[in-house]
Design an enzyme around this catalytic site. Structure first.
Site, PDB file in Angstrom:
ATOM      1  N   LYS A 135       0.746  -1.420  -0.082  1.00  0.00           N
ATOM      2  CA  LYS A 135       0.032  -0.032   0.061  1.00  0.00           C
ATOM      3  C   LYS A 135       0.940   1.123   0.068  1.00  0.00           C
ATOM      4  CE  LYS A 135      -4.045  -2.181   1.947  1.00  0.00           C
ATOM      5  NZ  LYS A 135      -5.311  -1.944   2.675  1.00  0.00           N
TER       6      LYS A 135
ATOM      7  N   GLY B  47      -1.177  -3.593  16.226  1.00  0.00           N
ATOM      8  CA  GLY B  47      -0.433  -3.494  15.052  1.00  0.00           C
ATOM      9  C   GLY B  47       0.128  -2.045  14.384  1.00  0.00           C
TER      10      GLY B  47
ATOM     11  N   LYS C 136       7.848   0.431  14.785  1.00  0.00           N
ATOM     12  CA  LYS C 136       6.962   0.643  13.686  1.00  0.00           C
ATOM     13  C   LYS C 136       5.729   1.471  14.174  1.00  0.00           C
ATOM     14  CE  LYS C 136       5.747  -2.325  10.514  1.00  0.00           C
ATOM     15  NZ  LYS C 136       5.474  -3.725   9.958  1.00  0.00           N
TER      16      LYS C 136
HETATM   17  P1  ATR Z   1       3.085  -5.120   6.835  1.00  0.00           P
HETATM   18  O1  ATR Z   1       3.591  -5.004   8.216  1.00  0.00           O
HETATM   19  O2  ATR Z   1       3.933  -5.348   5.869  1.00  0.00           O
HETATM   20  O3  ATR Z   1       2.343  -3.749   6.346  1.00  0.00           O
HETATM   21  P2  ATR Z   1       0.595  -6.020   7.563  1.00  0.00           P
HETATM   22  O4  ATR Z   1       0.024  -7.405   7.289  1.00  0.00           O
HETATM   23  O5  ATR Z   1      -0.151  -4.657   7.279  1.00  0.00           O
HETATM   24  O6  ATR Z   1       1.996  -5.940   6.885  1.00  0.00           O
HETATM   25  O7  ATR Z   1       1.046  -5.852   9.129  1.00  0.00           O
HETATM   26  C1  ATR Z   1       1.227  -7.118   9.722  1.00  0.00           C
HETATM   27  C2  ATR Z   1       0.986  -6.676  11.260  1.00  0.00           C
HETATM   28  O8  ATR Z   1       0.816  -7.958  12.143  1.00  0.00           O
HETATM   29  C3  ATR Z   1       2.325  -5.892  11.958  1.00  0.00           C
HETATM   30  O9  ATR Z   1       1.790  -4.997  12.796  1.00  0.00           O
HETATM   31  C4  ATR Z   1       2.965  -6.979  12.506  1.00  0.00           C
HETATM   32  O10 ATR Z   1       3.778  -6.755  13.614  1.00  0.00           O
HETATM   33  P3  ATR Z   1       5.320  -6.400  13.006  1.00  0.00           P
HETATM   34  O11 ATR Z   1       5.333  -4.889  12.929  1.00  0.00           O
HETATM   35  O12 ATR Z   1       6.003  -6.553  14.399  1.00  0.00           O
HETATM   36  O13 ATR Z   1       5.772  -7.532  12.054  1.00  0.00           O
HETATM   37  C5  ATR Z   1       1.664  -7.749  12.990  1.00  0.00           C
HETATM   38  N1  ATR Z   1       1.973  -9.168  13.065  1.00  0.00           N
HETATM   39  C6  ATR Z   1       2.217 -10.217  11.991  1.00  0.00           C
HETATM   40  N2  ATR Z   1       2.361 -11.429  12.763  1.00  0.00           N
HETATM   41  C7  ATR Z   1       2.498 -11.181  14.261  1.00  0.00           C
HETATM   42  C8  ATR Z   1       2.876 -12.134  15.434  1.00  0.00           C
HETATM   43  N3  ATR Z   1       3.055 -13.111  15.379  1.00  0.00           N
HETATM   44  N4  ATR Z   1       2.725 -11.490  16.558  1.00  0.00           N
HETATM   45  C9  ATR Z   1       2.292 -10.162  16.778  1.00  0.00           C
HETATM   46  N5  ATR Z   1       2.321  -9.394  15.635  1.00  0.00           N
HETATM   47  C10 ATR Z   1       2.237  -9.879  14.421  1.00  0.00           C
END
Ligand code: ATR
Length: 265
Positions: free
Chosen positions: A66, A126, A155
């Protein structure tokens, strides 16, 4: 030639955008198809070239692209600019334009719930692709305060570049809130969310952006604790409806059939 539309993302298999858009295309007698494509980052360029050539008429963008598509575009809508997030691309008078229909999607979903966000304390889990859109929409609803908790704390801190007055707390360290929004991808593959929500209180609103599966472990837990819950189904339908309007100039029907598309899986 049949007009072609796409959604690009990675992962993409869970996306129900093709089902929804193809349903509306047929309903409106529009001779076009809508497909999904799983991309690696270096694939964005080629898709953009195809839109410029109008081999692809328009495109939806989902995580993790995005923000990454922005350098390839000529112009952004006001809301796409403010959130640095694009989920809909159109080609207009020789220009590639990036729109954000997630904001309207979230806004309409909350209004449909008849939930008043004004002066509420909000916790967002998130800090990924859809979070800037949710923050933008919440600020327009005049919430009292927004707190972000993300596994990778930095983040969450980075979101302060786009938005003033955000609180950031350690992952899982919660006090009392009126609304908790899961905007992580946790649950997309039926993973359990290992957080303790018992400090948040009862009778709160727990909202999950995920719509497939319809009930994540986040929502299940919230229910068990005596809270109101809602998944991302309506937000998904409304963001798609807004994209459909931008491309085709028609407001598509949202009825029981449309909603069935999400629950039929
Ligand atoms: P992107 O981070 O590439 O934008 P997203 O799907 O929009 O992709 O975001 C994934 C979100 O889920 C993130 O906030 C991620 O946390 P991180 O920034 O620490 O990666 C969170 N997330 C994904 N898997 C997770 C897990 N197992 N435990 C905690 N948070 C998780």
């Amino acid at each position: 030639m049949m007009k072609k539309y796409l959604v690009i993302g990675n992962p993409i298999s869970h996306s129900l955008s093709p089902k929804l858009h193809n349903y509306w295309l047929k309903q409106n007698n529009i001779d076009a198809t809508y497909d999904k494509i799983k991309l690696e980052e270096d694939g964005i360029k080629e898709i953009i070239e195809d839109i410029k050539k109008q081999k692809i008429v328009g495109c939806n963008v989902t995580v993790p692209f995005k923000k990454k598509v922005i350098p390839f575009l000529d112009r952004l809508s006001f809301q796409a600019e403010k959130t640095q997030s694009v989920n809909t691309i159109l080609f207009e008078k020789g220009n590639l334009i990036g729109h954000n229909t997630d904001i309207v999607g979230f806004d309409k979903a909350i209004k449909a719930l008849n939930f008043n966000m004004k002066d509420k304390k909000i916790l967002i889990l998130g800090a990924g692709g859809v979070v800037p859109s949710i923050i933008y929409a919440l600020k327009e609803m005049h919430v009292l305060e927004i707190t972000i908790s993300n596994r990778t704390k930095q983040k969450a801190e980075d979101l302060k570049i786009l938005f003033k007055n955000l609180n950031v707390v350690e992952w899982g360290n919660f006090s009392e809130f009126d609304v908790v929004i899961n905007a992580t991808s946790l649950g997309l593959n039926n993973e359990k969310i290992n957080l303790n929500f018992s400090n948040i209180g009862k009778n709160k609103l727990f909202y999950d952006v995920i719509y497939n599966p319809a009930e994540t472990s986040f929502l299940k837990k919230a229910k068990e604790l005596g809270n109101k819950t809602e998944n991302g189904g309506a937000m998904f339908i409304y963001q798609a409806s807004e994209a459909f309007k931008l491309w085709h100039g028609i407001e598509p029907n949202i009825d029981n059939e449309t909603i069935k598309i999400l629950t039929d899986e």
